[in-house]
Design an enzyme around this catalytic site. Structure first.
Site, PDB file in Angstrom:
ATOM      1  N   SER A 206       1.745  -4.584   2.442  1.00  0.00           N
ATOM      2  CA  SER A 206       0.971  -4.107   1.289  1.00  0.00           C
ATOM      3  C   SER A 206      -0.464  -4.602   1.245  1.00  0.00           C
ATOM      4  O   SER A 206      -1.227  -4.188   0.367  1.00  0.00           O
ATOM      5  CB  SER A 206       1.674  -4.485  -0.016  1.00  0.00           C
TER       6      SER A 206
ATOM      7  N   LYS B 294      -3.046  -1.985   1.017  1.00  0.00           N
ATOM      8  CA  LYS B 294      -3.442  -1.416  -0.264  1.00  0.00           C
ATOM      9  C   LYS B 294      -4.875  -1.796  -0.638  1.00  0.00           C
ATOM     10  O   LYS B 294      -5.494  -1.158  -1.493  1.00  0.00           O
ATOM     11  CB  LYS B 294      -2.472  -1.842  -1.365  1.00  0.00           C
TER      12      LYS B 294
ATOM     13  N   SER C 223       2.332  -4.180  -6.699  1.00  0.00           N
ATOM     14  CA  SER C 223       2.331  -3.504  -5.401  1.00  0.00           C
ATOM     15  C   SER C 223       3.192  -2.252  -5.444  1.00  0.00           C
ATOM     16  O   SER C 223       3.887  -1.901  -4.491  1.00  0.00           O
ATOM     17  CB  SER C 223       2.842  -4.452  -4.307  1.00  0.00           C
TER      18      SER C 223
END
Length: 434
Positions: free
Chosen positions: A96, A99, A154
């Site tokens: 993640s 991101k 997340s």
């Protein structure tokens, strides 16, 4: 002739299809002289030659002794100086932390107060086992709330809603790849906007540090990555509290909050392990640290980040730089950074890949021509010899086939215990965390 022609056409098609992936993702082959991130002889490494070398790169004493990560990097956010690194350009699954690139690409496009009613279609393409914040179809959210879901929890559901607002997942992936190239993050290949374990989705400690540095220039990005808790809509007038999963920010799971921490983003999947990019300010100086895939458990990525930050604010003040974070924009380097793909993690093209650069198209065309020429020569030789039998489907070392579906979590999946009781319901059965 009748026997060999159909098979030869298949062989030539295989050669042609294999050419472009080979030019885009072939691993470096210099024997021992250079490791992950090194370019071909006669060219430079993004950020400096030392960042393409294997092992620790530093010009100062006192580095933490127990660093087990497969790659890490310490840099000064303002000057861009890389103070120390280990396998800076090694390509690894980012989880993640990718991101950060998603936010840096999409965050400036929508006003925080803009409202959006989520549909079933917005949530239909979320990978099974994703981390979720709890977005529900039929509820209207502000853009601010959706970004809180992305940064704090997340949430892949929030990511996919924002991606659909941006024109769809395919368009968002293409824009993220273009943004990565603009930032000179050439180790990165984007397959999805959420960082999930998709084959071929890779980045590096160097690139993740570039994403953090670029994102922190945006005030909304800074505010979201430094937010500890927020109230998230649950339908009607009801809300529930969400907490940031960055343990150095909140002090959860037995860790103390790191003094001066700004954020930025943590990640975990069963394939990538733990990844983290953190930023902290002390005495007017802001440092960026990225740590990827430490050998130990979930706290190790934070403990090693904190240790590297401590070094940077201490002994690292006397360190001479071993490289530089690339300045965004400007002419692209002559070739993309070359680094080997992770073991058992073959390169697969995205189902909707971004448009390749003219350079890569030219390289692909040249490779295709060479392979087709070799295939035609081999075919002519076979015909002359009157050889029968089926030819190979692709040239030696040719393309790797992508699986029809994304591998799913098996029984007994390695999912971390939820940060809070509220997290348990949306996380059960998944393998993707933070």
């Amino acid at each position: 002739m009748r026997e060999s022609s159909p098979l030869s056409r298949r062989a030539l098609l295989g050669l042609a299809a294999a050419a472009v992936p080979l030019t885009a993702t072939a691993p470096a082959s210099a024997a021992g002289a250079r490791s992950a991130g090194a370019r071909a002889a006669g060219t430079s490494v993004v950020g400096g030659e030392r960042l393409g070398l294997g092992g620790v790169q530093v010009r100062a004493a006192g580095l933490p002794k127990k660093l087990t990560a497969q790659a890490w990097l310490v840099a000064d956010r303002d000057t861009g100086e890389v103070l120390a690194s280990y396998n800076a350009h090694r390509r690894l699954a980012p989880a993640s932390t990718l991101k950060m690139l998603f936010a840096d690409t999409v965050l400036p496009k929508f006003a925080p107060e803009q409202r959006y009613r989520v549909t079933e279609a917005d949530l239909a393409d979320i990978p099974s086992g994703s981390s979720l914040v709890g977005v529900q179809a039929g509820i209207t959210y502000t853009v601010e709330q959706l970004w809180q879901g992305v940064f704090l929890r997340s949430g892949n559901d929030a990511v996919h809603v924002l991606a659909h607002m941006n024109g769809g997942v395919a368009r968002t992936v293409a824009e993220m790849q273009a943004r990565a190239e603009y930032l000179h993050a050439l180790d990165t290949h984007v397959v999805s906007p959420d960082g999930f374990d998709h084959p071929g989705q890779i980045s590096s400690a160097y690139d993740l540090t570039l994403f953090a540095r670029a994102g922190l220039k945006n005030a909304d990005f800074r505010r979201h990555c430094g937010t500890r808790t927020a109230d998230f809509p649950a339908g009607g007038k009801k809300t529930f509290q969400i907490q940031n999963t960055d343990r150095l920010l909140t002090g959860a799971w037995g860790l103390r909050p790191y003094a001066g921490l700004l954020g930025v983003k943590n990640g975990y999947t069963s394939h990538a392990g733990n990844t983290f990019t953190g930023a902290a300010t002390r005495g007017g100086r802001t440092l960026l640290v990225t740590v990827m895939h430490p050998a130990e458990g979930s706290n190790a990525v934070y403990e090693q980040t904190a240790a590297l930050l401590d070094w940077g604010f201490g002994a690292g003040r006397a360190a001479q730089p071993v490289g530089l974070l690339a300045t965004p924009g400007g002419p692209h380097p002559t070739r993309p950074t070359v680094s080997p793909l992770p073991t058992n993690h073959p390169a697969h093209a995205s189902t909707t890949p971004p448009a390749p650069s003219p350079l890569r198209l030219a390289e692909g065309a040249a490779g295709t021509a060479a392979l087709l020429g070799a295939g035609a020569w081999a075919l002519l030789r076979r015909r002359r010899a009157g050889t029968a039998g089926a030819p190979a489907e692709a040239a030696p070392g040719g393309r790797r086939r992508a699986p029809a579906t994304v591998p799913q979590q098996g029984a007994g999946g390695r999912v971390r215990a939820p940060e809070t009781p509220r997290e348990a319901a949306p996380q059960q059965g998944g393998r993707h965390r933070r």
